[in-house]
Design a protein around this motif. Structure first.
Motif: not given
Ligand code: PEP
Ligand code: MN
Length: 335
Positions: A270-276, A310-325
């Motif tokens: 879980d890199p979201s909580h791991a990095t913040g 946890d907004g600071i560590q959350s990805l927005d939709f384009p960010g998530f699409n990029q992550l999945m790619e």
């Protein structure tokens, strides 16, 4: 203790050993193997005298396991555990599982729009907290049952199982009405009574590593769940407290291959909580996959700047699409 039977031992001899172990007041777990059967002895606090056992017909030798965990160890179960959630499989040899969604369920709109986007991008499981373990009592505590209903409905609408946190025994029946996977959060990793109760339930458990837990403590916590009867446990590295303050936690990546050496249970990161920090989520999620994690959990929000947690560590939709790619690329490379 592990009692290893001779290759040619009979089932009668195995039964005799099991009977004697049980007479001693311990549980006996028969572990069939390709070549020979072994019998795990569970429930002993101290060293068990082995002289009498070694004399029984069919017994080859005895291995004394002194670790604080046994059932989760490879000594007891050399084969990898694959946890099934409906048609989905999590574990070694399966495509990495992606769990994504908001930190907290905030509204129908928020969770439905997130579910749709993460599903379309390739996520398998929808996450979202309805009971939130917040550091301060003035922080948003979650929507409770209303949140569970929204999460479950959003999961169903998008054909995704859902994972959500249960914080105490009194919430278990309610959370089980809606959750496909029960999350035990970092702060509850050593809530031993809760671990024993989820161990009695036939539902997969996502067990997060405590922020100050050693690997042995992490595995000992998982042991509580397995001893109680539930072996559908997925471990999750979510960062630990160190002297470093530039990140919320320090993501302990070595834990992934190390746990795979020690245990047969699947492990995700879980890199979201791991990095913040949202900008670090993609590189660290990728790193998790590269070192062999069986999946990734990430927080996604339609408008991270407005998130109630946890907004600071959350990805927005384009960010998530990029992550999945990027993850798809690395997952294919590893095949
Ligand atoms: C969460 O998943 O939202 C959460 C609270 O995680 P952790 O228990 O790892 O802090
Ligand atoms: Mn969170």
């Amino acid at each position: 203790m592990l009692i290893v039977m001779q290759k040619q031992s009979s089932s009668k001899e195995v039964d005799q050993v099991v009977g004697i172990v049980e007479n001693l007041g311990f549980q006996a777990k028969v572990i069939p193997g390709a070549e020979r059967v072994a019998i795990g002895v569970v429930g002993n606090q101290d060293y068990v005298e082995d002289a009498a056992i070694l004399r029984l017909p069919g017994v080859s030798h005895v291995i004394h396991v002194t670790k604080p965990y046994k059932l989760v160890s490879r000594d007891f179960s050399p084969e990898n555990t694959v946890v099934t959630i409906g048609e989905l499989k999590v574990g070694e040899g399966c495509p990495p599982v992606i769990m994504a969604g908001p930190c907290s369920v905030e509204s129908e709109e928020q969770v439905f729009s997130t579910a749709e986007v993460v599903k379309k991008a390739g996520a398998h499981i929808l996450r979202g907290g309805a009971f939130k373990p917040r550091t301060g009592p003035h922080n948003f505590q979650g929507l409770g049952e209303e949140g569970l209903k929204m999460l479950s409905a959003a999961g169903k609408a998008n054909n995704m199982p859902v994972v959500t946190e249960v914080m105490r025994i009194g919430q278990l029946d309610l959370v089980c009405k809606y959750a496909d996977i029960l999350q035990i959060g970092a702060r509850n990793m050593q809530n031993f009574d809760l671990l024993k109760e989820v161990g009695k339930i036939d539902r997969p458990v996502l067990l997060k590593r405590g922020m100050c837990a050693t690997i042995d403590e992490f595995l000992a916590a998982a042991e509580y769940i397995l001893v109680a009867g539930n072996s559908r446990v997925i471990l999750c590295e979510r960062g630990i407290r160190t002297f470093e303050t530039a990140t919320r936690n320090t993501m302990d990546l070595a834990v992934v291959p190390l746990i795979k050496e020690k245990s047969h249970l699947p492990i995700i990161v879980d890199p979201s909580h791991a990095t913040g920090k949202s900008s670090l989520v993609m590189p660290m999620a990728t790193a998790g996959i590269v070192v062999g994690a069986h999946g990734v959990m990430v927080e996604v929000h339609p408008q991270p700047e407005c998130a109630l947690s946890d907004g600071i560590q959350s990805l927005d939709f384009p960010g998530f699409n990029q992550l999945m790619e990027q993850l798809t690329y690395y997952i294919q490379l590893k095949r």
